[in-house]
Design a protein around this motif. Structure first.
Motif, short mmCIF file in Angstrom:
data_model
loop_
_atom_site.label_atom_id
_atom_site.label_comp_id
_atom_site.label_asym_id
_atom_site.label_seq_id
_atom_site.Cartn_x
_atom_site.Cartn_y
_atom_site.Cartn_z
N ASP A 99 39.77 23.36 -5.63
CA ASP A 99 40.56 24.41 -6.27
C ASP A 99 39.97 24.76 -7.63
N ALA A 100 40.24 25.99 -8.07
CA ALA A 100 39.82 26.39 -9.42
C ALA A 100 40.62 25.63 -10.47
N ARG A 142 40.05 29.23 -5.86
CA ARG A 142 39.00 30.04 -6.49
C ARG A 142 39.13 31.49 -6.03
N GLY A 143 38.99 32.39 -6.98
CA GLY A 143 39.06 33.81 -6.68
C GLY A 143 40.46 34.40 -6.69
N GLU A 144 41.48 33.58 -6.91
CA GLU A 144 42.84 34.10 -6.97
C GLU A 144 43.14 34.67 -8.37
N MET A 145 44.09 35.58 -8.42
CA MET A 145 44.68 36.03 -9.69
C MET A 145 46.16 35.72 -9.62
N VAL A 163 36.43 30.80 -14.63
CA VAL A 163 37.90 30.83 -14.71
C VAL A 163 38.28 31.49 -16.01
N LEU A 164 39.17 32.47 -15.94
CA LEU A 164 39.69 33.13 -17.14
C LEU A 164 41.18 32.85 -17.22
N ASP A 217 34.16 40.38 -9.63
CA ASP A 217 33.31 39.25 -9.98
C ASP A 217 33.73 37.94 -9.32
N GLY A 218 34.88 37.95 -8.69
CA GLY A 218 35.37 36.72 -8.06
C GLY A 218 35.84 35.68 -9.05
N VAL A 219 36.11 36.10 -10.29
CA VAL A 219 36.57 35.17 -11.31
C VAL A 219 38.05 34.84 -11.08
N THR A 220 38.37 33.56 -11.14
CA THR A 220 39.76 33.14 -11.02
C THR A 220 40.49 33.48 -12.31
N VAL A 221 41.66 34.13 -12.20
CA VAL A 221 42.41 34.56 -13.38
C VAL A 221 43.82 33.98 -13.32
N LEU A 222 44.19 33.29 -14.39
CA LEU A 222 45.57 32.84 -14.59
C LEU A 222 46.08 33.53 -15.84
#
Length: 223
Positions: A3-4, A30-33, A180-181, A209-214
């Motif tokens: 997991d991210a 990974r890849g979720e917002m 991860v952002l 970009d496939g960056v995971t964002v929380l």
């Protein structure tokens, strides 16, 4: 694939105070917002600081054993049982945090503020003297164009609006090449139009970009 973000039995208390975080458990792929929703004072910022390794979580005094009090980022342990691990600094280079207060250096140009996202990836002496290559400057300009403020590149951080400062902070994350952002109330101080723009940029960063964002919010409609 790990997991991210994985938060397991996390508690956090401040001195002489009742727990702010009480047995928090969740994971983000990974890849979720993902939006973290809660009223002001509900512990969102404390949780985000813990995930980012900016504050330590409580030690295991709840009898949970090996299962208790651990935060992992991208499959690596950021902290466990009240201790931020030695490798946390390297791991933080893969994680970017955007704060409500923007955190730009007021006297530096917007472009230089964005280039500061490279500090974890370049030799220390270059960072100290703000020496960046032409390729690095081009990458920063591309990031600024992507968030819609390339024309403000040479303006000082103190000379642009709050919404533009927040977009510059996101551009800095792009230059950092974060995987991860984590954004802590990034639109709390912005007007509705600027808030919508910032959320759209975060969504594009996630999808393209496939960056995971929380992102923590107290406005349900934006979530």
């Amino acid at each position: 694939m790990a997991d991210a973000i994985a938060v397991t039995h996390v508690w956090k208390s401040y001195e002489r105070g009742k727990p702010v975080l009480c047995d928090v458990n969740f994971s983000i792929q990974r890849g979720e917002m993902v939006a973290l929703i809660g009223a002001s004072g509900s512990g969102k910022s404390t949780l985000i600081k813990a995930i980012s390794g900016l504050i330590s979580i409580d030690r295991d005094d709840k009898g949970c054993g090996e299962r208790c009090c651990e935060i992992k980022i991208l499959g690596e342990t950021m902290q466990r049982d009240g201790r931020i691990l030695n490798g946390g600094g390297d791991l933080r280079r893969r994680v970017s945090v955007v704060f409500q207060q923007f955190n730009l250096v007021p006297r530096l140009s917007v472009l230089t503020n964005v280039l500061l996202g490279l500090l974890g990836r370049i030799p220390g002496w270059r960072g100290t003297f703000a020496i960046f290559t032409n390729d690095e400057k081009r990458a920063a300009m591309q990031a600024l164009a992507r968030v819609g403020i390339a024309e403000q590149a040479l303006s000082r951080g103190s000379q642009v609006s709050g919404g533009q400062q927040q977009r510059a902070a996101i551009a800095r994350s792009m230059v950092q090449q974060a995987e991860v952002l984590i954004a802590d109330e990034p639109i709390a101080s912005l007007d509705p139009s600027a808030s919508r723009r910032v959320m759209d940029i975060l969504q594009d960063f996630n999808r393209s970009d496939g960056v995971t964002v929380l992102v923590s919010l107290h406005q349900v409609e934006y979530a």
